[in-house]
Design an enzyme around this catalytic site. Sequence first.
Site, PDB file in Angstrom:
ATOM      1  N   ASP A 205      -7.337 -15.136  40.323  1.00 47.36           N
ATOM      2  CA  ASP A 205      -7.982 -15.971  39.314  1.00 47.36           C
ATOM      3  C   ASP A 205      -8.711 -17.131  39.973  1.00 47.36           C
ATOM      4  OD1 ASP A 205      -8.331 -16.721  36.474  1.00 47.36           O
ATOM      5  OD2 ASP A 205      -7.034 -18.416  36.978  1.00 47.36           O
ATOM      6  N   GLU A 249     -12.169 -13.186  41.023  1.00 48.37           N
ATOM      7  CA  GLU A 249     -13.039 -13.774  40.004  1.00 48.37           C
ATOM      8  C   GLU A 249     -13.873 -14.853  40.675  1.00 48.37           C
ATOM      9  OE1 GLU A 249     -12.658 -15.957  35.635  1.00 48.37           O
ATOM     10  OE2 GLU A 249     -11.230 -16.450  37.222  1.00 48.37           O
TER      11      GLU A 249
END
Length: 564
Positions: A205, A249
Amino acid sequence: MRLAETSDLWWKNAVIYCLDVETFFDDDGDGTGDFAGLTQRVDYLAALGVTCIWLMPFYPSPDRDDGYDVTDFFTVDPRLGTMGDLVEFMRAARDRGMRVIADFVVNHTSDQHPWFVEARKSTDNKYRDYYVWRSDTPPDTSSEVVFPGEEDSLWEKDDATGEWYLHMFAKHQPDLNVTNPDVRNEIAKAMGLWLELGLDGFRLDAVPFFLETRGQPRDEAANLDPHGFLAALRSFVSRRNGSAVLLGEVNLPYKEQVEFFGGPDGNELNMQFDFMSMQYIYLSLARGDARPLAETLKSRPPLHPDNQWAMFVRNHDELTLDKLSDGEREEVFAAFGPQKNMQIYGRGLRRRLPPMLGGDPERLRMVYSLMFALPGTPVLFYGEEIGMGEDLRQKSRAAVRTPMQWTDDKNGGFSTAKVADLVAPLARGEYGPEHVNAAAAKRDPDSLFNFMVTLIRRYRESAELGWGEFSIIDQPEPAVFAHTCSTDTGALVLLHNFGEEPVKVSGTLGTEDGPRNAFKDAILLDLFDGDNVPLDPDGGFKVELGRYGYRWYRLHRKGDRLAP
């Protein structure tokens, strides 16, 4: 490329399916999905054709940010089950030929994590340097916040010590200091645990944020190599599991994304989401003009052979449009989210694809065909395969995170609990479970689900899409996106009409300096239900595409021994 080589880097032609355990299927009837329930739905995912399941965070959490606010990286949230339940699920998935990866949040923890609880007790606490602090009054950072309207600064004052801590996201998510060797060791230890239990990798993330050196002394920051940590993390994961993947990401322009792959060495992230092409897909859809997408893909930089792009048209967050110009973003807003309630943070949409396209089945199928046809690895968000819609009654990004719709029964078959006890409300209206559900979709031969099954099968049979060289075919129709994906053993020709009107597409596979008659007796072999197309000796072809039409062809030469 030999077909036998494709299993060495399995992620290059995988089909990834993202789900949140708590909203997928509730086995014990308490209103929250769980691993026991997910195990009961493994066969559904296998029937769809999924090869890799991506689990959103399942760690203990106050759940103020859908599990991305973690209080313990080393166990399972008891609401979702036990470590044993997780292992049983992974064993069932592996038995059906599916790998499992999971979200891992390196950037921050919950403010209820024991590390932060200790850190805020005093400036000389053992855990103080697990986070990023400053004693002087921070500057105005209101223009840098990730969630405009929800936060007004990247720094929050802690009354216990009078110092400020960094939070790139919400104030209840203090940023970890990943320059601290102790923090790095804890991250590696946690990843090592999950790899030992059977995970096949991680979706990382907010990667650019955890490589930030903000808050470090200026002289120290100048000597830090944030990418060295990412490379070390990749090396550690590869040592523990040689086939594990790191999917990152990284919502940045292509040129900057290359750095997160590890540049020409390709030794950092294995995969990254292609946010650029996703955003220009929507601009092309809004205009009915394929050229914005074509120009974007032409600017894609070359990657190390071990690296890969992850392709998507919807994910679990807002559908960000931040790389478009202000004018381009307004075009997309006007086409797919004209109401303010449909927009979020001034830069994105909180809608699912079917309602954005007005439920148009032809257009919907064209978009998913395109997603699977673009060079990369397709990623689906749960419910996409049946055409789920959003629930704009919910706040923020929760609009697209409603429970999976299994049947037209109570609670959409997700749970037997009382409605008031559900972890999240079911969608209502024309996209509610009485109209959109998996049970009905599986039994309808013309459903989006069964279209997806066929699409996934064709994708898995076409290794060129994950491994081949990408090239755009010049042709005169602005609404048409035409491209090839080819290796030394085969080539695909893929056509997609972004327009509402049927078109006749003419193009050529040959080159000016190529040999004459190079395509003599060759044809384009249709991979779905259309007719084969003869090729001129120089590679010229003509194809009719219907309204939002699409075609997948394989180049077939006389004597080729193709699989049936």
